[in-house]
Design a protein around this motif. Sequence first.
Motif, PDB file in Angstrom:
ATOM      1  N   UNK A  35       0.852  -1.198   0.000  1.00 27.09           N
ATOM      2  CA  UNK A  35       0.000   0.000   0.000  1.00 27.09           C
ATOM      3  C   UNK A  35       0.885   1.244   0.000  1.00 27.09           C
ATOM      4  N   UNK A  36       1.907   1.253   0.858  1.00 23.72           N
ATOM      5  CA  UNK A  36       2.782   2.417   0.952  1.00 23.72           C
ATOM      6  C   UNK A  36       3.524   2.675  -0.360  1.00 23.72           C
ATOM      7  N   UNK A  37       3.975   1.625  -1.029  1.00 26.41           N
ATOM      8  CA  UNK A  37       4.689   1.783  -2.307  1.00 26.41           C
ATOM      9  C   UNK A  37       3.767   2.303  -3.404  1.00 26.41           C
ATOM     10  N   UNK A  38       2.516   1.869  -3.387  1.00 27.51           N
ATOM     11  CA  UNK A  38       1.597   2.191  -4.485  1.00 27.51           C
ATOM     12  C   UNK A  38       0.759   3.445  -4.239  1.00 27.51           C
ATOM     13  N   UNK A  39       0.785   3.972  -3.021  1.00 29.95           N
ATOM     14  CA  UNK A  39      -0.127   5.055  -2.657  1.00 29.95           C
ATOM     15  C   UNK A  39       0.007   6.276  -3.568  1.00 29.95           C
ATOM     16  N   UNK A  40       1.224   6.732  -3.807  1.00 26.20           N
ATOM     17  CA  UNK A  40       1.439   7.956  -4.579  1.00 26.20           C
ATOM     18  C   UNK A  40       0.834   7.870  -5.981  1.00 26.20           C
ATOM     19  N   UNK A  41       0.855   6.681  -6.579  1.00 24.47           N
ATOM     20  CA  UNK A  41       0.347   6.505  -7.939  1.00 24.47           C
ATOM     21  C   UNK A  41      -1.073   5.938  -7.989  1.00 24.47           C
ATOM     22  N   UNK A  42      -1.702   5.792  -6.842  1.00 23.15           N
ATOM     23  CA  UNK A  42      -3.000   5.116  -6.784  1.00 23.15           C
ATOM     24  C   UNK A  42      -4.171   5.994  -7.198  1.00 23.15           C
ATOM     25  N   UNK A  43      -3.991   7.313  -7.167  1.00 26.21           N
ATOM     26  CA  UNK A  43      -5.108   8.207  -7.427  1.00 26.21           C
ATOM     27  C   UNK A  43      -6.063   8.301  -6.252  1.00 26.21           C
TER      28      UNK A  43
END
Length: 114
Positions: free
Chosen positions: A45-53
Amino acid sequence: MSTPWLPLTQPEQITDLAQASHEQPVLIFKHSTTCSISAAAKSKIERQWADSGLGHVPIYYLDLLRFRPLSAQIADQFGIRHESPQLLLIKDGECCYDASHMGIRLSDVKSAVK
């Protein structure tokens, strides 16, 4: 941008976030600090958060070992079975997305937010 975790530590926060979800969806991540699968899900979740929208969606973090009664309250209030790790999307006062373990995908959450 790092994940803007909001600590979930008080029973009244659950009631408050359920009410707030009528205006804006809210996420709850239930995490066991001693479980490697839970740690992997949190890291994902932390790795993907910035690009998750999903940057506009508040995300609450529940430490299951410190605040176990809150997990039971969440299960009762939203009618979902307790899992760990578990990601819940609360919208209009109800749980409309529930995933656990390696099934947690922010792309699925984004689809459910719309």
